[in-house]
Design an enzyme around this catalytic site. Structure first.
Site, PDB file in Angstrom:
ATOM      1  N   TYR A 147       0.876  -1.180   0.000  1.00  0.00           N
ATOM      2  CA  TYR A 147       0.000   0.000   0.000  1.00  0.00           C
ATOM      3  C   TYR A 147       0.908   1.223   0.000  1.00  0.00           C
ATOM      4  O   TYR A 147       1.461   1.602   1.042  1.00  0.00           O
ATOM      5  CB  TYR A 147      -0.904  -0.026   1.235  1.00  0.00           C
ATOM      6  CG  TYR A 147      -1.906   1.105   1.285  1.00  0.00           C
ATOM      7  CD1 TYR A 147      -3.099   1.032   0.573  1.00  0.00           C
ATOM      8  CD2 TYR A 147      -1.671   2.248   2.047  1.00  0.00           C
ATOM      9  CE1 TYR A 147      -4.023   2.068   0.613  1.00  0.00           C
ATOM     10  CE2 TYR A 147      -2.594   3.283   2.101  1.00  0.00           C
ATOM     11  CZ  TYR A 147      -3.758   3.185   1.380  1.00  0.00           C
ATOM     12  OH  TYR A 147      -4.683   4.208   1.432  1.00  0.00           O
ATOM     13  N   THR A 150       2.529   6.956   1.395  1.00  0.00           N
ATOM     14  CA  THR A 150       3.439   7.969   1.928  1.00  0.00           C
ATOM     15  C   THR A 150       4.592   8.251   0.954  1.00  0.00           C
ATOM     16  O   THR A 150       5.125   7.336   0.325  1.00  0.00           O
ATOM     17  CB  THR A 150       4.025   7.482   3.270  1.00  0.00           C
ATOM     18  OG1 THR A 150       2.936   7.134   4.107  1.00  0.00           O
ATOM     19  CG2 THR A 150       4.883   8.540   3.942  1.00  0.00           C
ATOM     20  N   LYS A 283     -14.670  11.225   2.081  1.00  0.00           N
ATOM     21  CA  LYS A 283     -13.460  10.547   2.546  1.00  0.00           C
ATOM     22  C   LYS A 283     -13.539   9.023   2.455  1.00  0.00           C
ATOM     23  O   LYS A 283     -12.761   8.331   3.115  1.00  0.00           O
ATOM     24  CB  LYS A 283     -13.150  10.977   3.994  1.00  0.00           C
ATOM     25  CG  LYS A 283     -12.945  12.472   4.155  1.00  0.00           C
ATOM     26  CD  LYS A 283     -11.764  13.019   3.351  1.00  0.00           C
ATOM     27  CE  LYS A 283     -11.754  14.544   3.384  1.00  0.00           C
ATOM     28  NZ  LYS A 283     -10.792  15.159   2.467  1.00  0.00           N
ATOM     29  N   GLN A 338       6.840  -1.644  42.342  1.00  0.00           N
ATOM     30  CA  GLN A 338       6.814  -2.598  41.221  1.00  0.00           C
ATOM     31  C   GLN A 338       5.358  -2.855  40.788  1.00  0.00           C
ATOM     32  O   GLN A 338       5.040  -2.875  39.607  1.00  0.00           O
ATOM     33  CB  GLN A 338       7.487  -3.906  41.669  1.00  0.00           C
ATOM     34  CG  GLN A 338       7.778  -4.898  40.554  1.00  0.00           C
ATOM     35  CD  GLN A 338       9.008  -4.518  39.711  1.00  0.00           C
ATOM     36  OE1 GLN A 338       9.582  -3.441  39.879  1.00  0.00           O
ATOM     37  NE2 GLN A 338       9.393  -5.376  38.807  1.00  0.00           N
ATOM     38  N   TYR A 431       2.875   5.423  12.214  1.00  0.00           N
ATOM     39  CA  TYR A 431       2.166   4.976  11.008  1.00  0.00           C
ATOM     40  C   TYR A 431       0.657   5.083  11.172  1.00  0.00           C
ATOM     41  O   TYR A 431       0.164   5.240  12.272  1.00  0.00           O
ATOM     42  CB  TYR A 431       2.635   3.589  10.539  1.00  0.00           C
ATOM     43  CG  TYR A 431       2.386   2.390  11.419  1.00  0.00           C
ATOM     44  CD1 TYR A 431       1.112   1.920  11.664  1.00  0.00           C
ATOM     45  CD2 TYR A 431       3.450   1.683  11.964  1.00  0.00           C
ATOM     46  CE1 TYR A 431       0.886   0.793  12.437  1.00  0.00           C
ATOM     47  CE2 TYR A 431       3.239   0.556  12.753  1.00  0.00           C
ATOM     48  CZ  TYR A 431       1.948   0.124  12.983  1.00  0.00           C
ATOM     49  OH  TYR A 431       1.731  -0.978  13.758  1.00  0.00           O
ATOM     50  N   GLU A 432      -0.014   5.080  10.066  1.00  0.00           N
ATOM     51  CA  GLU A 432      -1.468   5.345  10.000  1.00  0.00           C
ATOM     52  C   GLU A 432      -1.810   6.739  10.507  1.00  0.00           C
ATOM     53  O   GLU A 432      -2.869   6.961  11.097  1.00  0.00           O
ATOM     54  CB  GLU A 432      -2.265   4.283  10.779  1.00  0.00           C
ATOM     55  CG  GLU A 432      -2.315   2.936  10.101  1.00  0.00           C
ATOM     56  CD  GLU A 432      -2.676   3.005   8.633  1.00  0.00           C
ATOM     57  OE1 GLU A 432      -3.468   3.874   8.239  1.00  0.00           O
ATOM     58  OE2 GLU A 432      -2.128   2.191   7.863  1.00  0.00           O
ATOM     59  N   ARG A 532      -5.512  17.731  24.004  1.00  0.00           N
ATOM     60  CA  ARG A 532      -5.729  17.291  25.389  1.00  0.00           C
ATOM     61  C   ARG A 532      -7.190  16.841  25.549  1.00  0.00           C
ATOM     62  O   ARG A 532      -7.466  15.776  26.097  1.00  0.00           O
ATOM     63  CB  ARG A 532      -5.403  18.453  26.332  1.00  0.00           C
ATOM     64  CG  ARG A 532      -5.521  18.106  27.781  1.00  0.00           C
ATOM     65  CD  ARG A 532      -4.862  19.155  28.648  1.00  0.00           C
ATOM     66  NE  ARG A 532      -3.412  19.122  28.525  1.00  0.00           N
ATOM     67  CZ  ARG A 532      -2.621  20.183  28.571  1.00  0.00           C
ATOM     68  NH1 ARG A 532      -3.132  21.388  28.713  1.00  0.00           N
ATOM     69  NH2 ARG A 532      -1.311  20.051  28.471  1.00  0.00           N
TER      70      ARG A 532
END
Ligand SMILES: CCCCCCCCCC/C=C\CCCCC/C=C/C(=O)SCCNC(=O)CCNC(=O)[C@H](O)C(C)(C)COP(=O)(O)OP(=O)(O)OC[C@H]1O[C@@H](n2cnc3c(N)ncnc32)[C@H](O)[C@@H]1OP(=O)(O)O
Ligand SMILES: Cc1cc2nc3c(=O)[nH]c(=O)nc-3n(C[C@H](O)[C@H](O)[C@H](O)COP(=O)(O)OP(=O)(O)OC[C@H]3O[C@@H](n4cnc5c(N)ncnc54)[C@H](O)[C@@H]3O)c2cc1C
Length: 671
Positions: A147, A150, A283, A338, A431-432, A532
């Site tokens: 694919y 990019t 889209k 821990q 990525y993505e 945020r």
């Protein structure tokens, strides 16, 4: 209560842990993987693969060069393809995923992007004329695809990709071209060496008019010789942080002609005479990315689970230091620090996998809608998967790193499996769609939700809580120990914070606009606040998903899951305490209450910690970690692993003979 992992010869500390289990680990595993049958199927696959010489690794990949690792992975891939049906139902997505993890591992393989994006892109976006021809051949693996979206100069901002696809009416072909160096495709997985075709994203031009990014099927290599076709330059982009066995590639196309039908035209179309018809939703061409973002949640939940298993089991096996004088050294899992480091990672891994289950249902509903001509579920799903992709990859990355550090020095060794796991997993932040960019997609959606809520308009699924009336003051700590009401109070507090942050970000944005800035510039001045709000909103979504799954779980596992949910919610609220305090919704006293409840949760979960990670049911092959092995016999295995290092093939290394010994000799003779 049975922990089903106990076996003779195991490390006694791990056995002791498993004996304190208060629930049936198989029940929890079955719940996590959807059914008892699914659980059994996973185990059968593991068993068969573990006994099969085609998938044995005489030398761990940690000690091999990248080229040798790629060769070993390609060999195993061929065996999976040719013999897959001996191990699993090859038409079952989850069985195949498990088979690949068991047989090949997580660092990439020749067909990763073929199955992960090339086929989904064709199935989701191409129309019949193209799919009838290419999909059977792709499924038969005569065609292997990547694919390729990019470019060297652009990835995030798809609208500015430079590769062009210009329609030539006379021949009814598209001419695909790489006009500049920065327009070279750069990064696509399996593009460099393995694929002979690719779905290539290009700017569509018709009659000199730029229409925007669209996908095209392009043949890259000869189907017989695998040599690149004339006009095509293709190769590997070189070593990277991880994914060593994936040939992420580069590609330049010199005015390559492809027939009109090679455009993926299920949604947007170009007629033979060059008339463009847009898709029913602008889209829909980006659909493959929504698919991958949704499915990434499962993979990243499992990555975090791997790290949590390794750190928890190792912490039960390792003894170091004393909590009180005069008693034996303790298991490091007994230290509160821990537990505070590791237990939230266990809870988050469960939360992510449960959230994935909800998203998967929503994704399936959306696809059904699209097939019936409805796209109304897409905006909500795009917004929430953009947020989830960002929050989950970041959360899992931080969690894996915490688990690695929790294993001390041995966590830094490749023997732990954690450095490689981190390298592979953390790529998901990029990525993505880079996380900061994808969070803005969520934030945009929140801004619309704020406006709708203020106008009393209906709100869609993920933002429905914007319509709730806030009580003004939190109920945290005031529910008299009623656990269900306490959970609800924490969820309400988080929803309040997400809503408030969204409203405030919207007001800041508006204010800058009123001050004379364009909408876009004003947005850039408030993006930190926007992101945020998007993060908190996404964490609310996850908390709600986790809560829903726990409250609807079978009675036999509900108590332990309720304990885990308590820890999760207390941890999330403490982690986001500043948001709860900022407007006085919660008091300092309430935050102190949350902290004390969190510390109680650590103690409550302690006897079930190992059993909770055992329930992820990842095999030793999948874990690929000397520290995390089921039997806990860590120290001997660590020594045997190190013995396999190439540096240990001889007692005196050639490099020592050649340079270090003569230097020592020279210095000796100077005295
Ligand atoms: C059987 C066998 C086993 C198989 C195994 C399968 C495994 C599958 C699981 C996979 C797991 C792991 C796989 C790992 C491999 C992955 C390898 C990586 C691959 C890649 O990285 S591919 C390249 C990815 N690239 C990107 O993601 C680019 C990011 N950028 C974008 O998406 C866009 O540029 C953008 C969204 C940031 C902006 O787009 P733009 O066109 O400019 O639009 P905007 O102006 O921002 O928005 C306008 C409106 O459109 C809405 N919008 C945007 N995108 C979408 C969408 N996708 N869907 C719906 N709506 C969308 C946006 O919200 C705006 O709406 P509004 O106008 O506000 O209403
Ligand atoms: C392991 C891996 C596998 C990949 N596989 C594939 C593949 O199979 N196919 C494929 O096509 N691609 C693939 N990619 C590429 C990947 O999709 C892109 O790298 C990713 O989408 C990010 O885009 P970028 O590199 O352009 O980052 P950039 O956009 O250049 O990001 C750099 C910085 O700029 C910031 N930034 C950029 N735009 C904005 C904005 N609008 N607002 C605020 N900040 C902004 C980012 O937040 C980031 O901090 C892969 C990448 C990796 C690492």
């Amino acid at each position: 209560m049975p922990n089903r992992c106990i076996k003779e010869g195991d490390n006694p500390d791990l056995t002791k842990e498993r004996k304190t289990c208060t629930f049936d680990t198989d029940e929890l595993t079955a719940n996590l993987y959807g059914s008892r049958n699914n659980m059994e199927r996973r185990r059968e696959i593991t068993k068969k693969i573990s006994a099969d010489p085609d998938f044995a690794d005489p030398i761990p990949h940690d000690f091999l060069s990248r080229e040798k690792c790629i060769e070993a992975t390609a060999k195993k891939t061929k065996a999976v393809v040719q013999r897959g049906s001996e191990f699993c139902d090859v038409t079952n997505y989850y069985e195949m995923l498990h088979l690949i993890n068991e047989a090949i591992g997580i660092g990439g393989y020749p067909l990763a992007l073929h199955y992960g994006m090339f086929l989904p892109a064709l199935e989701g976006q191409a129309e019949k004329e193209l799919t009838d021809d290419i999909i059977p051949r792709a499924k038969n693996l005569e065609v292997i695809g990547a694919y390729a979206q990019t470019e060297m100069g652009h990835g995030t901002n798809l609208r500015e990709l430079e590769t062009t696809a210009t329609y030539d009416k006379a021949t009814q072909e598209f001419i695909i071209n790489t006009p500049t160096r920065s327009a070279m495709k750069w990064w696509p997985g399996n593009l460099g060496k393995m694929s002979n075709y690719a779905v290539v994203t290009c700017q569509l031009f018709i009659d000199g008019r730029k229409i925007g990014p669209h996908n095209f099927l392009v043949q890259l290599r000869c189907e017989k010789t695998h040599e690149p076709l004339p006009g095509i330059i293709v190769g590997d982009i070189g070593p990277k942080m991880a994914f060593d066995t994936n040939d992420n590639g580069f590609l330049a196309l010199d005015n390559i002609r492809v027939p009109r039908k090679n455009m993926l035209m299920k949604h947007a179309k170009v007629s033979p005479d060059g008339v463009y018809t847009p898709p029913m939703h602008a889209k829909l061409n980006y659909g493959t990315m929504v698919y991958v973002r949704a499915h990434m949640l499962y993979a990243h939940g499992q990555f975090l689970a791997t790290a949590a298993i390794v750190a928890t089991r190792y912490s039960a096996v390792r003894r170091q230091g004393r909590i009180e004088h005069g008693v034996p050294e303790v298991q490091i899992l007994d230290y509160q620090t821990q537990q505070h480091r590791i237990f939230p990672q266990i809870a988050r891994a469960y939360a992510i996998i449960f959230t994935y289950m909800d998203i998967k249902d929503q994704y399936d509903a959306m696809i059904k809608g699209i097939a019936e001509g409805q796209t109304d579920l897409l905006p909500d799903l795009h917004a929430i998967t953009s947020g989830l992709k960002s929050v989950v990859t970041h959360m899992a990355g931080l969690g894996i790193e915490q688990c690695r550090m929790a294993c001390g020095g041995h966590g830094y060794s490749d023997a732990s499996g954690l450095p490689k796991l981190y390298g592979v997993q953390i790529g998901g932040c990029t990525y993505e769609g880079e996380n900061m960019v994808m969070l803005q997609q969520t934030a945009r959606y929140l801004m619309k939700a704020v406006a709708s809520a203020l106008q009393g308009k209906p709100l869609s699924h993920s933002v429905a809580y914007f319509g709730k009336k806030s009580s003004g003051k939190s109920r945290i700590g005031k529910e008299g120990g009623d656990i269900a009401r306490e959970h609800e109070a924490m969820l309400e507090a988080l929803e309040h914070a997400a809503c408030r942050l969204s409203v405030e970000a919207s007001q800041m944005w508006e204010k800058r606009g009123r001050g004379g800035e364009t909408k876009e510039r004003a947005w850039n001045g408030v993006t930190v606040e926007m992101n945020r709000a998007a993060r908190v909103h996404t964490r609310v979504f996850m908390a709600r998903s986790f809560h829903r799954r726990v409250t609807s779980s079978p009675p036999s596992i509900r108590p332990v899951l309720t304990d885990l949910l308590s820890l999760y919610l207390h941890y999330e609220c403490v982690d986001m305490a500043h948001h709860l305090l900022e407007d006085g919704f919660c008091s300092g006293e309430q935050i102190r209450y949350l902290k004390s409840r969190l510390y109680e949760d650590l103690t409550t979960l302690r006897p079930n910690a190992v059993s909770l990670v055992d329930s992820f049911d990842q095999s030793d092959r999948e874990l690929n970690s000397v520290l995390g092995r089921r039997d806990g016999n860590v120290y001997e295995a660590l020594y045997q692993w190190a013995r396999k290092s190439e540096l240990n093939y001889t007692d005196v290394l050639p490099a020592v003979q050649k340079y270090v010994m003569p230097m020592m000799e020279e210095n000796r003779s100077k005295l």
